[in-house]
Scaffold this active site. Structure first.
Site, PDB file in Angstrom:
ATOM      1  CB  CYS A 238      -4.942   1.931   5.389  1.00  0.00           C
ATOM      2  SG  CYS A 238      -5.618   1.579   3.791  1.00  0.00           S
TER       3      CYS A 238
ATOM      4  CB  CYS B  75      -0.912  -0.024   1.223  1.00  0.00           C
ATOM      5  SG  CYS B  75      -1.805   1.476   1.523  1.00  0.00           S
TER       6      CYS B  75
END
Lengths: 388, 212
Positions: free
Chosen positions: B108, B37
């Protein structure tokens, strides 16, 4: 509409031009009959005339003949049709090799991938760090079994233009068909199929202030293309389905309204914004510095993440786009930024600004000011970039 | 008004994150990052040695809204707790305090939770409070995979039964996941599995395989 929204995502969708809406209106409410053959009833003939008029004017803009231009439901369908149609037509007869690039937009990329799973061999060519394809590399990749080369006219994210004319000539010399996805250039940048030996061209209406759900495919005469949307005999028996006449009329009007003056105005806005953004520390331009779409600026800001930038800009009334993995539906960083040799970090902080007819220089100054603030704020939170 | 995917609490923490910044000369710190990510979180702790209580905590984020918001909430939750109590803070507790997060965004936010644990471990290491190194067994792998999120539903891989098989042999860990290789999230999940297992002291290689 969106109140004070400053919309800078015109490579994703555009606001419809009222003149386009006016041109389309009668074909919803008055001339709504299906486009019939010349032996049909008069309302149907009128519909057919509208459809053929639209076809003729868009074809003319490409330097094509009327019967070489098919209407589709948009650029996704057009590119699917080009790749899969050629694959079906030539897979048994000539070969099963297709060439494309790593930075194509999804319709071409995933059509190729899907053909790859069905026994076709796909070569995905690299591009350099500005996004340009190396022509020698292309020349070397074409083999006797190569049936199709598909290279975009311009990139959807980083705006880099390809040398379509040279690519077309190479393909012609080497006897491979050539398709280009011109979604982002047509009709702003010239492409004349009378001069450039391209065989298939994808175009669309939704990025030039025309309606969504309408596009087209230019198919050079005698190009082998198998029909895969089966049904009626519409679109020269290459694409079945009742024609979207208001859509076709709207697309033609939208094409007509795109002028050189306007494109030059977009270019001025782009250049001014690029200059302002590159004034922010640790910012770099993505894509080619000069060989790029006239309405696209794409900049990566180090130490900050795109979705956060985007949300902060949204709160301030600006709509932009990012190549960050956090923003994508697959959680993958932009394949384009990665394809130009970028790393996750470059994709992570990349922001795309795309201009359209309804933007002004005031928008440029406003967004430049806002993003300067946002980057500063996010860099204060960031663990990176403070020790330099 | 348009419905954003984030709750008001998430947006509030994103706009005005709490406990942001650095602590000079911290008693412990951690940096957790996700190569897939790209998000990254740094955490700094001040700990009262007598009471083993977190007296100050700050974070920095190179990440998206969920990442920033989770960093903010988790530092609020941890401040004033003992290390033992702070260790108990789960990702679930943090998300609930935020009023929920979209499933696709859980990966996240988990970074910040991992960051807090890593910072506490860092403190324990520095103060000789760590136990012996644990060898990587199938159970250890399962435990670590519980920290890899399935972005389809926002719950972990183990709970959502995406892990088909695990083998640990001679430093090679094989994880078979129940997804086709070309699934939308397959590359992301593979990266996250690597991130959770690659660095283990006795693991030489991690191999992720897919459903045929």
């Amino acid at each position: 509409m969106f109140g004070d929204l400053v919309y800078l995502d015109n490579s994703a969708a555009t606001r419809l031009d009222e003149r386009v809406l006016e041109a389309m209106r009668p074909y919803f409410l008055e001339t709504y009959a299906v486009a019939t053959s010349q032996f049909g009833y008069s309302a149907g003939i009128e519909s057919r005339e509208a459809l053929e008029g639209a076809r003729e004017s868009i074809a003319a803009r490409l330097g094509a003949k009327r019967e070489e231009f098919l209407f589709t439901s948009g650029s996704t369908e057009s590119s699917n049709m080009a790749l899969k149609g050629v694959a079906l037509a030539l897979g048994e007869k000539k070969g099963r090799h297709i060439i494309t690039t790593k930075i194509e937009d999804f319709p071409v990329l995933y059509s190729a991938r899907s053909l790859g799973r069905r026994g076709f061999e796909i070569t995905y060519l690299d591009v350099d760090e500005t996004g340009r394809l190396d022509l020698d590399q292309l020349r070397d990749a074409i083999q006797a079994e190569t049936i199709l080369v598909s290279v975009q006219a311009a990139n959807q994210e980083i705006a880099t233009l390809q040398d379509i004319e040279s690519i077309a000539k190479i393909c012609q010399e080497r006897d491979a068909l050539f398709h280009t996805d011109a979604t982002h250039t047509f009709p702003r940048l010239p492409l004349n199929v009378g001069e450039v030996p391209v065989d298939l061209v994808t175009v669309a209406s939704h990025l030039i202030h025309g309606p969504k759900g309408v596009g087209g495919l230019y198919v050079r005469e005698r190009t082998p293309l198998t029909k895969w949307m089966d049904g009626g005999f519409q679109e020269f028996n290459l694409r079945a389905g009742a024609e979207n006449i208001p859509g076709a009329v709207g697309f033609a009007k939208a094409v007509e309204l795109v002028t050189l003056e306007e494109t030059s105005r977009l270019r001025d806005m782009r250049d001014r914004l690029t200059e302002r953004l590159l004034g922010i520390p640790h910012a770099r331009l993505n894509g080619h510095p000069s060989l790029r779409l006239p309405h696209n600026t794409n900049v990566s800001f180090r130490f900050v993440e795109g979705e956060s930038i985007l949300l902060h800009l949204d709160m301030r009334g600006f709509a932009v786009s990012t190549g960050s993995a956090c923003f994508s539906r697959s959680l993958e960083a932009s394949h384009v930024i990665m394809g130009i040799g970028g790393n996750h970090e470059q994709a992570h902080g990349s922001v795309r600004f795309t201009f359209g007819r309804f933007n002004t220089m005031d928008d440029v100054d406003a967004v430049a000011g806002a993003i300067t603030e946002v980057i500063e704020k996010l860099r204060e939170i960031s663990p990176l970039g403070k020790d330099e | 008004m348009t419905q954003l995917p984030y709750t008001e609490t998430v947006m509030e923490h994103f706009k005005n994150p709490q406990n942001v910044g650095r602590i000079e000369n911290p008693d412990a710190k951690s940096v957790e990052g996700s190569p897939s990510c790209g998000d990254m979180v740094a955490l700094y702790l001040l700990v009262d040695e007598d009471t083993q209580t977190i007296t100050d905590i700050k974070f920095e984020s190179y990440g998206c809204a969920s990442n920033i918001a989770t960093g903010s909430i988790i530092t609020e939750l941890a401040k004033g707790r003992t290390l033992e109590k702070a260790k108990d803070i789960t990702w679930k507790e943090a998300t609930e305090a935020l009023g929920g997060l979209p499933p696709i965004k859980t990966h996240c936010s988990i970074l910040a939770v991992d960051g807090l644990r890593a910072a506490i471990e860092n403190y324990e290491e520095k103060h000789g409070l760590v136990k012996e190194r644990v060898p990587t067994t199938k159970n250890v792998v399962v435990k670590r995979l519980k920290r890899v999120m399935n972005p389809i539903v926002g719950l972990d891989l183990v709970r959502t039964k995406l892990v088909d098989d695990i083998e640990v042999e001679d430093g090679v860990v094989r994880v078979e996941i129940k997804l086709a290789e070309d699934h939308q999230f397959a590359p992301n999940i593979r990266e996250e599995i690597h991130e959770k297992l690659d660095h283990l002291w006795d693991v030489e290689k991690v191999v992720v395989t897919y459903e045929a």
